[in-house]
Design a protein around this motif. Structure first.
Motif, PDB file in Angstrom:
ATOM      1  N   THR A   1       0.834  -1.217   0.000  1.00 56.38           N
ATOM      2  CA  THR A   1       0.000   0.000   0.000  1.00 56.38           C
ATOM      3  C   THR A   1       0.866   1.265   0.000  1.00 56.38           C
ATOM      4  O   THR A   1       0.618   2.186  -0.797  1.00 56.38           O
ATOM      5  CB  THR A   1      -0.996  -0.023   1.178  1.00 56.38           C
ATOM      6  OG1 THR A   1      -1.756  -1.232   1.080  1.00 56.38           O
ATOM      7  CG2 THR A   1      -1.939   1.156   1.138  1.00 56.38           C
TER       8      THR A   1
ATOM      9  N   ARG B   1       0.177   5.234  12.026  1.00 54.74           N
ATOM     10  CA  ARG B   1       1.586   4.831  12.167  1.00 54.74           C
ATOM     11  C   ARG B   1       1.728   3.318  12.250  1.00 54.74           C
ATOM     12  O   ARG B   1       2.583   2.801  12.968  1.00 54.74           O
ATOM     13  CB  ARG B   1       2.181   5.486  13.428  1.00 54.74           C
ATOM     14  CG  ARG B   1       1.426   5.150  14.691  1.00 54.74           C
ATOM     15  CD  ARG B   1       2.133   5.650  15.936  1.00 54.74           C
ATOM     16  NE  ARG B   1       1.248   5.598  17.087  1.00 54.74           N
ATOM     17  CZ  ARG B   1       1.577   5.997  18.294  1.00 54.74           C
ATOM     18  NH1 ARG B   1       2.769   6.484  18.523  1.00 54.74           N
ATOM     19  NH2 ARG B   1       0.714   5.914  19.295  1.00 54.74           N
ATOM     20  N   SER B   2       0.846   2.593  11.553  1.00 55.17           N
ATOM     21  CA  SER B   2       0.965   1.130  11.598  1.00 55.17           C
ATOM     22  C   SER B   2       2.222   0.693  10.854  1.00 55.17           C
ATOM     23  O   SER B   2       2.701   1.385   9.949  1.00 55.17           O
ATOM     24  CB  SER B   2      -0.270   0.475  10.975  1.00 55.17           C
ATOM     25  OG  SER B   2      -0.243   0.637   9.581  1.00 55.17           O
TER      26      SER B   2
ATOM     27  N   HIS C   1      -1.059  10.285  15.026  1.00 54.36           N
ATOM     28  CA  HIS C   1      -1.615   9.034  15.563  1.00 54.36           C
ATOM     29  C   HIS C   1      -2.701   9.383  16.562  1.00 54.36           C
ATOM     30  O   HIS C   1      -3.066  10.564  16.709  1.00 54.36           O
ATOM     31  CB  HIS C   1      -0.489   8.194  16.180  1.00 54.36           C
ATOM     32  CG  HIS C   1       0.409   8.989  17.066  1.00 54.36           C
ATOM     33  ND1 HIS C   1       0.055   9.340  18.340  1.00 54.36           N
ATOM     34  CD2 HIS C   1       1.616   9.574  16.817  1.00 54.36           C
ATOM     35  CE1 HIS C   1       1.011  10.081  18.861  1.00 54.36           C
ATOM     36  NE2 HIS C   1       1.968  10.242  17.948  1.00 54.36           N
ATOM     37  N   SER C   2      -3.169   8.369  17.285  1.00 54.22           N
ATOM     38  CA  SER C   2      -4.345   8.605  18.139  1.00 54.22           C
ATOM     39  C   SER C   2      -4.053   9.520  19.317  1.00 54.22           C
ATOM     40  O   SER C   2      -4.981  10.032  19.945  1.00 54.22           O
ATOM     41  CB  SER C   2      -4.905   7.270  18.635  1.00 54.22           C
ATOM     42  OG  SER C   2      -3.974   6.642  19.494  1.00 54.22           O
TER      43      SER C   2
ATOM     44  N   GLY D   1      -8.167   3.950   9.502  1.00 56.16           N
ATOM     45  CA  GLY D   1      -9.104   2.852   9.748  1.00 56.16           C
ATOM     46  C   GLY D   1     -10.404   3.330  10.369  1.00 56.16           C
ATOM     47  O   GLY D   1     -11.068   2.588  11.082  1.00 56.16           O
ATOM     48  N   LYS D   2     -10.770   4.592  10.089  1.00 52.98           N
ATOM     49  CA  LYS D   2     -12.044   5.123  10.606  1.00 52.98           C
ATOM     50  C   LYS D   2     -12.778   5.802   9.454  1.00 52.98           C
ATOM     51  O   LYS D   2     -12.228   6.732   8.840  1.00 52.98           O
ATOM     52  CB  LYS D   2     -11.793   6.139  11.720  1.00 52.98           C
ATOM     53  CG  LYS D   2     -11.177   5.506  12.948  1.00 52.98           C
ATOM     54  CD  LYS D   2     -11.192   6.433  14.139  1.00 52.98           C
ATOM     55  CE  LYS D   2     -10.837   5.629  15.383  1.00 52.98           C
ATOM     56  NZ  LYS D   2     -10.415   6.440  16.508  1.00 52.98           N
TER      57      LYS D   2
ATOM     58  N   ALA E   1      -5.938   5.952   2.022  1.00 52.28           N
ATOM     59  CA  ALA E   1      -5.616   4.510   2.037  1.00 52.28           C
ATOM     60  C   ALA E   1      -6.694   3.711   2.754  1.00 52.28           C
ATOM     61  O   ALA E   1      -6.653   2.489   2.748  1.00 52.28           O
ATOM     62  CB  ALA E   1      -4.265   4.282   2.699  1.00 52.28           C
ATOM     63  N   GLY E   2      -7.624   4.378   3.365  1.00 53.05           N
ATOM     64  CA  GLY E   2      -8.613   3.692   4.195  1.00 53.05           C
ATOM     65  C   GLY E   2      -9.563   2.840   3.375  1.00 53.05           C
ATOM     66  O   GLY E   2      -9.868   3.149   2.222  1.00 53.05           O
ATOM     67  N   TYR E   3      -9.975   1.756   3.991  1.00 54.33           N
ATOM     68  CA  TYR E   3     -10.969   0.911   3.345  1.00 54.33           C
ATOM     69  C   TYR E   3     -11.860   0.327   4.427  1.00 54.33           C
ATOM     70  O   TYR E   3     -11.458  -0.578   5.158  1.00 54.33           O
ATOM     71  CB  TYR E   3     -10.282  -0.187   2.522  1.00 54.33           C
ATOM     72  CG  TYR E   3     -11.211  -0.791   1.514  1.00 54.33           C
ATOM     73  CD1 TYR E   3     -11.544  -0.098   0.358  1.00 54.33           C
ATOM     74  CD2 TYR E   3     -11.797  -2.031   1.737  1.00 54.33           C
ATOM     75  CE1 TYR E   3     -12.433  -0.629  -0.556  1.00 54.33           C
ATOM     76  CE2 TYR E   3     -12.683  -2.563   0.823  1.00 54.33           C
ATOM     77  CZ  TYR E   3     -12.993  -1.864  -0.313  1.00 54.33           C
ATOM     78  OH  TYR E   3     -13.885  -2.384  -1.221  1.00 54.33           O
TER      79      TYR E   3
ATOM     80  N   THR F   1      -2.524  -1.162  -4.949  1.00 55.00           N
ATOM     81  CA  THR F   1      -1.910  -2.057  -3.957  1.00 55.00           C
ATOM     82  C   THR F   1      -1.814  -3.470  -4.532  1.00 55.00           C
ATOM     83  O   THR F   1      -0.775  -4.139  -4.423  1.00 55.00           O
ATOM     84  CB  THR F   1      -2.753  -2.066  -2.656  1.00 55.00           C
ATOM     85  OG1 THR F   1      -2.726  -0.755  -2.096  1.00 55.00           O
ATOM     86  CG2 THR F   1      -2.223  -3.061  -1.647  1.00 55.00           C
TER      87      THR F   1
HETATM   88  P1  NAP Z   1      -4.217   0.267  12.087  1.00 51.56           P
HETATM   89  O1  NAP Z   1      -3.114  -0.716  12.253  1.00 51.56           O
HETATM   90  O2  NAP Z   1      -5.481   0.105  12.862  1.00 51.56           O
HETATM   91  O3  NAP Z   1      -3.611   1.727  12.380  1.00 51.56           O
HETATM   92  C1  NAP Z   1      -4.435   2.840  12.451  1.00 51.56           C
HETATM   93  C2  NAP Z   1      -3.610   4.030  12.824  1.00 51.56           C
HETATM   94  O4  NAP Z   1      -4.482   5.147  12.920  1.00 51.56           O
HETATM   95  C3  NAP Z   1      -2.895   3.893  14.164  1.00 51.56           C
HETATM   96  O5  NAP Z   1      -1.560   4.333  14.062  1.00 51.56           O
HETATM   97  C4  NAP Z   1      -3.694   4.787  15.095  1.00 51.56           C
HETATM   98  O6  NAP Z   1      -2.931   5.441  16.093  1.00 51.56           O
HETATM   99  C5  NAP Z   1      -4.211   5.833  14.117  1.00 51.56           C
HETATM  100  N1  NAP Z   1      -5.424   6.459  14.656  1.00 51.56           N
HETATM  101  C6  NAP Z   1      -6.507   5.854  15.154  1.00 51.56           C
HETATM  102  N2  NAP Z   1      -7.382   6.763  15.588  1.00 51.56           N
HETATM  103  C7  NAP Z   1      -6.842   7.978  15.358  1.00 51.56           C
HETATM  104  C8  NAP Z   1      -7.249   9.307  15.611  1.00 51.56           C
HETATM  105  N3  NAP Z   1      -8.435   9.585  16.202  1.00 51.56           N
HETATM  106  N4  NAP Z   1      -6.435  10.321  15.242  1.00 51.56           N
HETATM  107  C9  NAP Z   1      -5.254  10.071  14.637  1.00 51.56           C
HETATM  108  N5  NAP Z   1      -4.799   8.820  14.388  1.00 51.56           N
HETATM  109  C10 NAP Z   1      -5.590   7.789  14.753  1.00 51.56           C
HETATM  110  O7  NAP Z   1      -4.670   0.362  10.558  1.00 51.56           O
HETATM  111  P2  NAP Z   1      -3.853   0.070   9.187  1.00 51.56           P
HETATM  112  O8  NAP Z   1      -3.687  -1.397   9.026  1.00 51.56           O
HETATM  113  O9  NAP Z   1      -2.689   0.965   9.087  1.00 51.56           O
HETATM  114  O10 NAP Z   1      -4.967   0.526   8.146  1.00 51.56           O
HETATM  115  C11 NAP Z   1      -5.413   1.860   8.079  1.00 51.56           C
HETATM  116  C12 NAP Z   1      -6.511   1.950   7.031  1.00 51.56           C
HETATM  117  O11 NAP Z   1      -5.969   1.582   5.771  1.00 51.56           O
HETATM  118  C13 NAP Z   1      -7.691   1.013   7.245  1.00 51.56           C
HETATM  119  O12 NAP Z   1      -8.861   1.664   6.783  1.00 51.56           O
HETATM  120  C14 NAP Z   1      -7.381  -0.183   6.372  1.00 51.56           C
HETATM  121  O13 NAP Z   1      -8.543  -0.866   5.955  1.00 51.56           O
HETATM  122  C15 NAP Z   1      -6.715   0.503   5.214  1.00 51.56           C
HETATM  123  N6  NAP Z   1      -5.820  -0.328   4.423  1.00 51.56           N
HETATM  124  C16 NAP Z   1      -5.990  -0.269   3.086  1.00 51.56           C
HETATM  125  C17 NAP Z   1      -5.191  -0.986   2.261  1.00 51.56           C
HETATM  126  C18 NAP Z   1      -5.409  -0.856   0.791  1.00 51.56           C
HETATM  127  O14 NAP Z   1      -4.973  -1.713   0.022  1.00 51.56           O
HETATM  128  N7  NAP Z   1      -6.055   0.230   0.349  1.00 51.56           N
HETATM  129  C19 NAP Z   1      -4.181  -1.798   2.787  1.00 51.56           C
HETATM  130  C20 NAP Z   1      -3.975  -1.816   4.164  1.00 51.56           C
HETATM  131  C21 NAP Z   1      -4.821  -1.062   4.976  1.00 51.56           C
HETATM  132  P3  NAP Z   1      -2.189   4.649  17.300  1.00 51.56           P
HETATM  133  O15 NAP Z   1      -0.946   4.070  16.685  1.00 51.56           O
HETATM  134  O16 NAP Z   1      -1.929   5.692  18.308  1.00 51.56           O
HETATM  135  O17 NAP Z   1      -3.154   3.586  17.740  1.00 51.56           O
END
Ligand code: NAP
Length: 283
Positions: free
Chosen positions: A143, A168-169, A191-192, A212-213, A231-233, A264
Motif C-alpha cells: 500500500t 503509524r501502523s 496518531h491517536s 481505519g475510521k 488509504a482507508g478501506y 496495492t
Molecule cells: P491500524 O493498524 O489500525 O492503524 C491505524 C492508525 O491510525 C494507528 O496508528 C492509530 O494510532 C491511528 N489512529 C486511530 N485513531 C486515530 C485518531 N483519532 N487520530 C489520529 N490517528 C488515529 O490500521 P492500518 O492497518 O494501518 O490501516 C489503516 C486503514 O488503511 C484502514 O482503513 C485499512 O482498511 C486501510 N488499508 C488499506 C489498504 C489498501 O490496500 N487500500 C491496505 C492496508 C490497509 P495509534 O498508533 O496511536 O493507535
C-alpha cells in the motif's frame, strides 16, 4: 482551481503497472518459471476472504499462479509458522502473503517474521521494513508503494512538500512516511495521541489517511490545493476521508473504491514477478 482538480484514478495506474508485467511474465514462463503467490488466510473473516479472493483472481487474470492456503481460526502460532516455513522451502512459491489481521490469539509479528525475506512481497518483516527505511527494499509494503506509484504516475512532486501521515501502523503509516522522507518530503506522522490534528493536517501539502475510521478526515482540515491520498478501506466501500468535503478543497484526491486499493494489488503482482525473476537469478 476546479478546472485543474485531479481525481487520481487507481484503476488507470494499476493498469499501467500490470501492462509492464505482461512481457516479464511471458519471459519467465518461456523459461519454465510460473510466478506464484501464496496467500494465507487464517479464519473466516468475510472481508479478509474477499481481499484474498481479489488478490488470487488478479494473479490469474495476468497469468500469475496463486496458491490459497486457508487455515482454521483455531490454529496455533506454531502451526501457522510451520505452514509458512513449508512455503519458504517450496521453490515453486515466489511470494508469500499472510492476510492481516490474524485471530488475536496468534502472535502476528512472529508469523510475519517467519516469512523468508526473498518471498516477503508485502514487506511485512522487520528486515523488509529496515530495507525500506534505507531505501533499498526490493519489496516495500504494497500500500505505501501504491501511494508513491500514484504520485509518480501523475507526476505530482514530493520533494520539499510537507506530507502529513495520519496513522503509524508498521504496514502502512510508518513505511509510507519513510518512503516520502526518502523522496525528500518533510514528514509529520500523526496518531491517536496527536494533539491539534486538524491544525497539523491544515499545514499539509500531501495528506495520507491511514486511520481505519470511515470518513474521519474532514474537508475543513484540508489546506486549499492539498493532495489527499485515502488509504482507508472500511465497510461499505468508505475511505478514511470525507471524500465530498475534501474533494472541494484538494487539488488532487484518490477516490474509494478505485483509488489506492487496485494499485496495492498491482504492486503485489509486480513484487511477485520480481521475486520470481530473482529466484531464477539465484539458481
Ligand atoms: P491500524 O493498524 O489500525 O492503524 C491505524 C492508525 O491510525 C494507528 O496508528 C492509530 O494510532 C491511528 N489512529 C486511530 N485513531 C486515530 C485518531 N483519532 N487520530 C489520529 N490517528 C488515529 O490500521 P492500518 O492497518 O494501518 O490501516 C489503516 C486503514 O488503511 C484502514 O482503513 C485499512 O482498511 C486501510 N488499508 C488499506 C489498504 C489498501 O490496500 N487500500 C491496505 C492496508 C490497509 P495509534 O498508533 O496511536 O493507535
Amino acid at each position: 482551481m476546479s478546472s485543474e482538480k485531479l481525481i487520481l484514478d487507481g484503476t488507470r495506474v494499476a493498469k499501467s503497472i500490470k501492462e509492464t508485467l505482461v512481457e516479464r511474465i511471458d519471459h519467465l514462463t518461456a523459461r519454465g518459471i510460473l510466478p506464484c503467490l501464496a496467500t494465507i488466510l487464517v479464519g473466516d473473516d468475510p472481508s479478509s476472504e474477499t481481499y484474498v479472493r481479489m488478490k488470487s483472481s488478479s494473479c490469474k487474470r495476468l497469468g500469475i499462479d496463486s496458491r490459497r492456503i486457508h487455515l482454521n481460526k483455531a490454529i496455533t502460532t506454531e502451526e501457522l509458522i510451520a505452514a509458512i516455513q513449508q512455503l519458504n522451502a517450496d521453490p515453486q512459491i515466489h511470494g508469500i502473503l499472510l492476510q492481516h489481521p490474524v485471530p488475536p490469539h496468534i502472535d502476528e509479528r512472529a508469523a510475519f517474521e517467519a516469512i523468508q525475506i526473498d518471498k516477503d512481497v508485502d514487506g511485512v518483516t522487520m528486515q523488509g521494513f529496515a530495507q525500506n527505511a534505507f531505501g533499498t527494499a526490493n519489496f516495500p509494503s504494497c500500500t505505501p508503494a501504491a501511494i508513491l506509484a500514484i504520485l509518480d504516475y501523475y507526476q505530482l512532486p514530493i520533494e520539499g512538500k510537507h506530507a502529513v501521515i495520519v496513522g503509524r501502523s508498521p504496514i502502512l503509516g510508518k513505511p509510507v512516511s519513510l518512503m516520502l522522507l526518502n523522496r525528500n518530503a518533510t514528514v509529520t506522522i500523526c496518531h491517536s495521541k496527536t494533539n491539534n490534528l486538524p491544525q497539523i493536517i491544515g499545514l499539509a501539502d500531501i495528506v495520507v489517511a491511514a486511520v481505519g475510521k470511515p470518513s474521519f478526515i474532514q474537508g475543513a482540515w484540508i489546506k486549499e490545493g492539498a493532495i489527499v491520498l485515502d488509504a482507508g478501506y472500511n465497510a461499505g466501500n468508505i475511505g478514511d476521508v470525507d471524500y465530498k468535503a475534501c474533494y472541494i478543497k484538494a487539488s488532487a484526491i484518490t477516490p474509494v473504491p478505485a483509488g489506492i486499493g487496485p494499485v496495492t494489488i498491482a504492486m503485489l503482482l509486480k513484487h511477485t514477478v520480481f521475486a520470481a525473476e530473482k529466484s531464477k537469478m539465484l539458481t
